[in-house]
Design a protein around this motif. Structure first.
Motif, short mmCIF file in Angstrom:
data_model
loop_
_atom_site.label_atom_id
_atom_site.label_comp_id
_atom_site.label_asym_id
_atom_site.label_seq_id
_atom_site.Cartn_x
_atom_site.Cartn_y
_atom_site.Cartn_z
N ASN A 134 1.91 -11.56 6.59
CA ASN A 134 3.24 -11.42 6.23
C ASN A 134 3.73 -10.10 7.24
OD1 ASN A 134 5.61 -10.35 5.09
ND2 ASN A 134 5.28 -11.75 3.49
N LYS A 152 -6.61 -20.08 4.58
CA LYS A 152 -6.59 -18.79 4.90
C LYS A 152 -5.18 -18.21 4.76
CE LYS A 152 -7.79 -14.99 8.02
NZ LYS A 152 -8.36 -14.57 9.18
N PRO A 153 -4.72 -17.15 4.09
CA PRO A 153 -3.08 -16.81 3.89
C PRO A 153 -2.79 -16.56 5.34
CG PRO A 153 -4.56 -15.07 2.74
CD PRO A 153 -5.38 -16.28 3.38
N LYS A 154 -1.40 -16.75 5.27
CA LYS A 154 -0.71 -16.41 6.56
C LYS A 154 -0.36 -15.02 6.58
CE LYS A 154 1.60 -20.65 7.46
NZ LYS A 154 2.66 -21.63 7.20
N ALA A 172 -6.27 -26.11 -1.16
CA ALA A 172 -5.40 -24.96 -1.02
C ALA A 172 -5.88 -23.69 -1.19
CB ALA A 172 -4.22 -25.27 -2.04
N LEU A 173 -6.63 -23.41 -2.04
CA LEU A 173 -7.34 -22.15 -2.34
C LEU A 173 -8.18 -21.70 -1.28
CD1 LEU A 173 -8.68 -22.25 -6.10
CD2 LEU A 173 -6.81 -21.03 -5.19
#
Length: 88
Positions: free
Chosen positions: A74, A70-72, A66-67
């Motif tokens: 926003n 890559k963040p989505k 999870a870390l």
């Protein structure tokens, strides 16, 4: 250099005081020392429960994966950060 102390005052029912006194006497400390040690131990436990955690191997692997994701993007946050401040 002497360390200053800070008072902590509390009111308890006589039966509560009696139980605290009995436990303090068993440990051969006074009431204040007993209460301070007990409160400090509980405070440390609360803090560690909020800060430290243990995971088994499967959960740890899932946590690491999870870390790595890559963040989505926003769109609302991107717009906010690119917006000119009202005072500019």
């Amino acid at each position: 250099m002497a360390t200053k102390t800070a008072p902590i005052n509390m009111r308890v029912e006589p039966q509560v005081r009696n139980v605290i006194d009995a436990a303090a006497n068993l440990l051969k400390v006074d009431r204040s020392v007993f209460i301070q040690q007990a409160a400090l131990a509980q405070a440390r436990l609360v803090i560690s429960n909020q800060r430290d955690f243990a995971l088994d191997d499967v959960a740890f692997d899932a946590f690491e994966q999870a870390l790595k994701v890559k963040p989505k993007a926003n769109e609302g946050m991107t717009e906010l950060l690119n917006r000119k401040a009202p005072w500019q």
